[in-house]
Write a protein that holds these residues in place. Structure first.
Motif, PDB file in Angstrom:
ATOM      1  N   LEU A 227       0.833  -1.201   0.000  1.00 49.20           N
ATOM      2  CA  LEU A 227       0.000   0.000   0.000  1.00 49.20           C
ATOM      3  C   LEU A 227       0.869   1.253   0.000  1.00 49.20           C
ATOM      4  O   LEU A 227       0.650   2.186  -0.780  1.00 49.20           O
ATOM      5  CB  LEU A 227      -0.930  -0.005   1.211  1.00 49.20           C
ATOM      6  CG  LEU A 227      -1.868   1.177   1.358  1.00 49.20           C
ATOM      7  CD1 LEU A 227      -2.867   1.220   0.209  1.00 49.20           C
ATOM      8  CD2 LEU A 227      -2.595   1.114   2.682  1.00 49.20           C
ATOM      9  N   VAL A 228       1.888   1.278   0.842  1.00 48.79           N
ATOM     10  CA  VAL A 228       2.793   2.427   0.903  1.00 48.79           C
ATOM     11  C   VAL A 228       3.521   2.578  -0.433  1.00 48.79           C
ATOM     12  O   VAL A 228       3.645   3.687  -0.970  1.00 48.79           O
ATOM     13  CB  VAL A 228       3.785   2.284   2.073  1.00 48.79           C
ATOM     14  CG1 VAL A 228       4.852   3.363   2.020  1.00 48.79           C
ATOM     15  CG2 VAL A 228       3.046   2.340   3.407  1.00 48.79           C
TER      16      VAL A 228
ATOM     17  N   ALA B  66       4.462   5.316  -5.621  1.00 46.32           N
ATOM     18  CA  ALA B  66       4.526   5.229  -7.087  1.00 46.32           C
ATOM     19  C   ALA B  66       3.580   6.233  -7.733  1.00 46.32           C
ATOM     20  O   ALA B  66       3.938   6.905  -8.704  1.00 46.32           O
ATOM     21  CB  ALA B  66       4.196   3.813  -7.540  1.00 46.32           C
ATOM     22  N   ARG B  67       2.371   6.366  -7.186  1.00 42.93           N
ATOM     23  CA  ARG B  67       1.406   7.325  -7.747  1.00 42.93           C
ATOM     24  C   ARG B  67       1.882   8.760  -7.564  1.00 42.93           C
ATOM     25  O   ARG B  67       1.701   9.601  -8.444  1.00 42.93           O
ATOM     26  CB  ARG B  67       0.035   7.120  -7.128  1.00 42.93           C
ATOM     27  CG  ARG B  67      -0.632   5.850  -7.602  1.00 42.93           C
ATOM     28  CD  ARG B  67      -2.007   5.712  -7.037  1.00 42.93           C
ATOM     29  NE  ARG B  67      -2.597   4.449  -7.429  1.00 42.93           N
ATOM     30  CZ  ARG B  67      -3.740   3.990  -6.957  1.00 42.93           C
ATOM     31  NH1 ARG B  67      -4.415   4.711  -6.081  1.00 42.93           N
ATOM     32  NH2 ARG B  67      -4.217   2.845  -7.351  1.00 42.93           N
ATOM     33  N   LEU B  68       2.462   9.052  -6.419  1.00 43.19           N
ATOM     34  CA  LEU B  68       2.997  10.398  -6.204  1.00 43.19           C
ATOM     35  C   LEU B  68       4.115  10.693  -7.195  1.00 43.19           C
ATOM     36  O   LEU B  68       4.179  11.792  -7.767  1.00 43.19           O
ATOM     37  CB  LEU B  68       3.499  10.545  -4.764  1.00 43.19           C
ATOM     38  CG  LEU B  68       2.426  10.632  -3.683  1.00 43.19           C
ATOM     39  CD1 LEU B  68       3.054  10.538  -2.298  1.00 43.19           C
ATOM     40  CD2 LEU B  68       1.627  11.926  -3.824  1.00 43.19           C
ATOM     41  N   ARG B  69       4.992   9.721  -7.407  1.00 41.82           N
ATOM     42  CA  ARG B  69       6.096   9.920  -8.356  1.00 41.82           C
ATOM     43  C   ARG B  69       5.577  10.109  -9.774  1.00 41.82           C
ATOM     44  O   ARG B  69       6.120  10.911 -10.532  1.00 41.82           O
ATOM     45  CB  ARG B  69       7.054   8.736  -8.282  1.00 41.82           C
ATOM     46  CG  ARG B  69       7.891   8.727  -7.009  1.00 41.82           C
ATOM     47  CD  ARG B  69       8.745   7.496  -6.924  1.00 41.82           C
ATOM     48  NE  ARG B  69       9.603   7.531  -5.736  1.00 41.82           N
ATOM     49  CZ  ARG B  69      10.293   6.480  -5.287  1.00 41.82           C
ATOM     50  NH1 ARG B  69      10.225   5.325  -5.916  1.00 41.82           N
ATOM     51  NH2 ARG B  69      11.040   6.601  -4.212  1.00 41.82           N
TER      52      ARG B  69
ATOM     53  N   VAL C 274       8.193  14.764  -5.709  1.00 43.39           N
ATOM     54  CA  VAL C 274       9.484  14.207  -5.321  1.00 43.39           C
ATOM     55  C   VAL C 274       9.289  13.377  -4.048  1.00 43.39           C
ATOM     56  O   VAL C 274       8.967  13.912  -2.992  1.00 43.39           O
ATOM     57  CB  VAL C 274      10.538  15.314  -5.089  1.00 43.39           C
ATOM     58  CG1 VAL C 274      11.841  14.709  -4.620  1.00 43.39           C
ATOM     59  CG2 VAL C 274      10.723  16.126  -6.363  1.00 43.39           C
ATOM     60  N   VAL C 275       9.444  12.075  -4.185  1.00 44.04           N
ATOM     61  CA  VAL C 275       9.357  11.152  -3.053  1.00 44.04           C
ATOM     62  C   VAL C 275      10.593  10.270  -3.143  1.00 44.04           C
ATOM     63  O   VAL C 275      10.727   9.461  -4.058  1.00 44.04           O
ATOM     64  CB  VAL C 275       8.077  10.295  -3.101  1.00 44.04           C
ATOM     65  CG1 VAL C 275       8.000   9.379  -1.888  1.00 44.04           C
ATOM     66  CG2 VAL C 275       6.838  11.173  -3.190  1.00 44.04           C
TER      67      VAL C 275
ATOM     68  N   LEU D 142      10.262   6.786   1.602  1.00 48.40           N
ATOM     69  CA  LEU D 142       9.634   5.469   1.679  1.00 48.40           C
ATOM     70  C   LEU D 142      10.087   4.735   2.936  1.00 48.40           C
ATOM     71  O   LEU D 142       9.278   4.154   3.662  1.00 48.40           O
ATOM     72  CB  LEU D 142       9.953   4.646   0.428  1.00 48.40           C
ATOM     73  CG  LEU D 142       9.391   3.231   0.362  1.00 48.40           C
ATOM     74  CD1 LEU D 142       7.878   3.221   0.513  1.00 48.40           C
ATOM     75  CD2 LEU D 142       9.794   2.576  -0.951  1.00 48.40           C
ATOM     76  N   ILE D 143      11.369   4.784   3.226  1.00 47.70           N
ATOM     77  CA  ILE D 143      11.904   4.147   4.439  1.00 47.70           C
ATOM     78  C   ILE D 143      11.295   4.790   5.681  1.00 47.70           C
ATOM     79  O   ILE D 143      10.886   4.103   6.624  1.00 47.70           O
ATOM     80  CB  ILE D 143      13.445   4.232   4.471  1.00 47.70           C
ATOM     81  CG1 ILE D 143      14.036   3.369   3.366  1.00 47.70           C
ATOM     82  CG2 ILE D 143      13.993   3.829   5.833  1.00 47.70           C
ATOM     83  CD1 ILE D 143      15.519   3.596   3.115  1.00 47.70           C
ATOM     84  N   ALA D 144      11.171   6.107   5.672  1.00 44.66           N
ATOM     85  CA  ALA D 144      10.584   6.810   6.818  1.00 44.66           C
ATOM     86  C   ALA D 144       9.122   6.423   7.014  1.00 44.66           C
ATOM     87  O   ALA D 144       8.673   6.205   8.152  1.00 44.66           O
ATOM     88  CB  ALA D 144      10.711   8.315   6.630  1.00 44.66           C
ATOM     89  N   ALA D 145       8.364   6.306   5.923  1.00 49.65           N
ATOM     90  CA  ALA D 145       6.955   5.913   6.022  1.00 49.65           C
ATOM     91  C   ALA D 145       6.829   4.510   6.604  1.00 49.65           C
ATOM     92  O   ALA D 145       5.992   4.257   7.476  1.00 49.65           O
ATOM     93  CB  ALA D 145       6.285   5.994   4.655  1.00 49.65           C
ATOM     94  N   ARG D 146       7.665   3.602   6.136  1.00 46.95           N
ATOM     95  CA  ARG D 146       7.621   2.230   6.655  1.00 46.95           C
ATOM     96  C   ARG D 146       8.055   2.179   8.121  1.00 46.95           C
ATOM     97  O   ARG D 146       7.489   1.439   8.914  1.00 46.95           O
ATOM     98  CB  ARG D 146       8.496   1.322   5.814  1.00 46.95           C
ATOM     99  CG  ARG D 146       7.874   1.004   4.488  1.00 46.95           C
ATOM    100  CD  ARG D 146       8.673  -0.035   3.775  1.00 46.95           C
ATOM    101  NE  ARG D 146       7.865  -0.623   2.732  1.00 46.95           N
ATOM    102  CZ  ARG D 146       8.196  -1.714   2.087  1.00 46.95           C
ATOM    103  NH1 ARG D 146       9.299  -2.347   2.406  1.00 46.95           N
ATOM    104  NH2 ARG D 146       7.431  -2.185   1.145  1.00 46.95           N
TER     105      ARG D 146
END
Length: 147
Positions: free
Chosen positions: A95-96, A101-104, A109-110, A115-119
């Motif tokens: 999901l993350v 991917a959709r934001l990119r 800019v992601v 991604l590591i921070a979100a996880r």
């Protein structure tokens, strides 16, 4: 429907029977299916001039998610498909990744660090709240901009 459930349970013997129904209908269906006959209900014949058939309806996870304005719609169907196939940890991670991917795709800019921070945040909140795995999304993704 209760008649069909009773008949299926009678035919199944000691095997489980799965009934797919909405949560609103579950208590009434359980009460109605608890008593009564076990014969299969008769299916009425359509009128002689009726036209019928079976049709495949194409769908995507986005289309299914868009039905959430209808009370029996299914929010986040892709998440639940992944949950069924891969388990809660993999579903949450996917999901993350999908959101990133959709934001990119939209030019946001992601970074990999984001991604590591979100996880990491998801894992920390999961442990803090005493959950065995990240919880399911609590709202539909239908309100998200269609990236």
């Amino acid at each position: 429907m209760a008649e069909w459930v009773r008949a299926a349970e009678a035919d199944a013997g000691d095997r489980p029977v799965v009934v797919v129904t909405g949560g609103f209908h579950k208590p009434a269906l359980e009460a109605l299916a608890a008593s009564g006959g076990t014969a299969w209900p008769s299916v009425p014949e359509p009128p002689g001039d009726a036209i019928g058939g079976s049709f495949l309806v194409p769908y995507s996870f986005r289309r299914l998610d868009a039905f959430t304005g209808y009370q029996s719609g299914m929010p986040s169907p892709e998440y639940y498909q992944r949950l069924w196939e891969d388990g809660p940890d993999a579903a949450a991670g996917a999901l993350v990744e999908t959101v990133v991917a959709r934001l990119r795709e939209r030019g946001q800019v992601v970074s990999t660090a984001d991604l590591i921070a979100a996880r990491t945040l998801t894992g920390g909140l999961t442990r803090l709240r005493g959950h065995p795995a990240p919880p399911a999304p609590t709202c539909s993704t239908a309100w998200w901009p269609r990236w």
